[in-house]
Each structure stands twice: as C-alpha cells, then as structure tokens.
Design an enzyme around this catalytic site. Structure first.
Site, mmCIF file in Angstrom:
data_model
loop_
_atom_site.group_PDB
_atom_site.id
_atom_site.type_symbol
_atom_site.label_atom_id
_atom_site.label_comp_id
_atom_site.label_asym_id
_atom_site.label_seq_id
_atom_site.Cartn_x
_atom_site.Cartn_y
_atom_site.Cartn_z
ATOM 1 N N LYS A 1 -5.568 5.536 -7.279
ATOM 2 C CA LYS A 1 -5.326 6.965 -7.527
ATOM 3 C C LYS A 1 -5.292 7.250 -9.026
ATOM 4 C CE LYS A 1 -2.806 7.510 -3.217
ATOM 5 N NZ LYS A 1 -1.483 7.399 -2.595
ATOM 6 N N LEU B 1 0.872 -1.181 0.000
ATOM 7 C CA LEU B 1 0.000 0.000 0.000
ATOM 8 C C LEU B 1 0.906 1.227 0.000
ATOM 9 C CD1 LEU B 1 -2.679 -1.041 2.684
ATOM 10 C CD2 LEU B 1 -2.930 -1.073 0.197
ATOM 11 N N ASP B 2 0.389 2.328 -0.546
ATOM 12 C CA ASP B 2 1.175 3.570 -0.573
ATOM 13 C C ASP B 2 1.415 4.085 0.840
ATOM 14 O OD1 ASP B 2 1.015 3.447 -3.304
ATOM 15 O OD2 ASP B 2 -0.658 4.854 -3.443
ATOM 16 N N GLN B 3 2.369 4.958 0.944
ATOM 17 C CA GLN B 3 2.728 5.573 2.231
ATOM 18 C C GLN B 3 1.511 6.155 2.934
ATOM 19 O OE1 GLN B 3 2.529 9.024 3.924
ATOM 20 N NE2 GLN B 3 2.950 9.539 1.773
#
Ligand code: URA
Length: 249
Positions: free
Chosen positions: A200, A114-116
């Site tokens: 996104k 998962l992204d930051q």
C-alpha cells in the site's frame, strides 16, 4: 512416548486433561484396519509423522511440528489478541492453537502478517526456527501480490516500482522484484522484503490507492486453488520448502 504425552504435544490440553481424555474412552487407535478405544494414558506409542489417531471420533495425525496453509479472508486480524476484527487463529481447531511451545506464545503462528483487509496465502507453523528463517530480512522469500487500484495504472508506474520508490519514513528506496500490469487496475507485484503495509505504501508513493490486495504465492508455493476463504489444511514438508524457495526463473 506415552499416549498422554503424545496428546499433550499435539495440543489437547495439559497432561492431566490428556490423561482424562484417554481414561474416559475418548481416544481410539488403529489396530490393523479397526479403530479400538484405548483407556491407558501410559501406553507406549512410537508415532511417525502422520501416525493416525482419533479424539472424540475426529481423525488426527501426529505431526512433530505443524505446518499449515490458510486462505485468509478479508476482515480478519493476524493477531493472537485482535483489537477490532476476529483473529485468523479463531479459524483453526483448538489443538492447533494450544500446541505447547518453548516460547511464550502457544500454538501455531503466522509466518509474516497480512493486513485486516488483505486476503490470500498465509503459512502458519509452531516451528520457531522456521518462522525466524522465513521472516528474517536476510532471507529474501519472494511474495506475490495481486493489487487492485482505485484508478487505472500505466507503464510508468511499473517502471517506478521496479526502479524503487522512497517511503516517507525510510530514506532507502524499496523496489519490486517483479511487477506486471495485468489489467488497467490490476498489478501483479513481487516483493522480497516484508515492510509494514509495504504494498500500500509503495503504491501510495506512485500516487495510487490500493483497493484490494491478495497474496497469491510465497516462493514456489501458490495458494491452493481448492482452498476457499477461511479454509486451512496441513502442508507437507516439501510444500513448506517450496514456500521458502526462490521463484522459478
Ligand atoms: N503489503 C501491504 O500493504 N499489506 C499487506 O497485507 C501485505 C503487504
């Protein structure tokens, strides 16, 4: 196996360190209903899954493989060598990060990143075959995301995401397996692929910016409601199978 070998498989350090832990009286085993310190590293033990033992007073249970669920907090990287933010692996106790592995990477690994700034459900394991199965593009595990957007959305965005949008570096359209408008700026999106920044980029293709992203479910495994950001716990094999299953119709 010997007690020394058991500790080694569970990530307590090299075989020599594990023997030292036992010889120095740091390991206790259950005898009947009493914890008894054991100082023989070569004691033969036959651990079943969940077999209890203590190291330096802390309770542990034997697991042939580790399967964990973590509630990823924002501001953490899913990398063993983070560049900017603290690693999610720093949220786990050292033995889980050190479990020996045949591969170059030691310890448990996240099943997909998962992204930051994304929060929510992460499954981690040291079972390489499981990671391979669950992250293989042929294995369409549905993942559910709660998406917050900067601007209100309307039904046409839902239709576009379900029909498929083209990402700028990939000519074949990607579609959401399911998509529901929960509130004007809150979308529930189900994806069966795991392309880089997929949520996104899909929203960007419809002209929308994602301002919050939370993974709430993998297959039939929801993020446990009692797990606060930063907390983790062991998963049973049944829960892991649920994470791997198609969503109920
Ligand atoms: N899609 C994204 O854009 N980011 C994530 O962290 C997960 C899915």
């Amino acid at each position: 196996m010997t007690l020394q070998e058991l500790l080694f498989t569970q990530g307590f350090g090299t075989r020599r360190v594990c023997a030292g832990l036992v010889q120095q009286g740091h390991v206790a085993l259950l005898e009947g209903d009493r914890w008894v310190s054991c100082d023989d590293p070569w004691l033969e033990v036959r651990p079943d899954e969940g077999w209890p033992y203590r190291v330096q007073g802390l309770p542990w249970a034997y697991h042939r493989h580790a399967y964990l669920v973590l509630h990823k907090p924002a501001g953490t990287e899913c990398s063993q060598r983070p560049s900017t933010w603290p690693s999610i692996y720093s949220l786990l106790p050292a033995p889980l990060r050190q479990r020996p592995n045949k591969s170059a990477v030691q310890g448990v690994q996240a099943v997909g990143r998962l992204d930051q700034d994304t929060t929510g459900l992460l499954v981690l394991t040291d079972d390489g075959a499981m990671i391979h199965r669950m992250t293989s593009p042929r294995h369409h595990v549905p993942k559910v995301y709660e998406v917050g957007t900067a601007q209100p959305l309307d039904a046409s965005v839902v239709t576009r995401l379900l029909q498929g949008v083209v990402l700028h570096d990939d000519p074949s359209p990607v579609r959401a397996a399911a998509c529901e408008l929960i509130a004007p700026q809150h979308l529930r999106l189900t994806l069966t692929e795991g392309k880089y920044h997929q949520v996104k980029r899909m929203l960007a293709a419809t002209g929308h910016e994602v301002v919050s992203l939370h993974r709430s479910r993998m297959g039939q495994l929801p993020l446990p409601a009692d797990l606060l950001p930063g907390q983790w716990r062991w998963l049973s094999a049944q829960e892991l199978a649920a994470a791997n299953s198609p969503l109920a119709a």
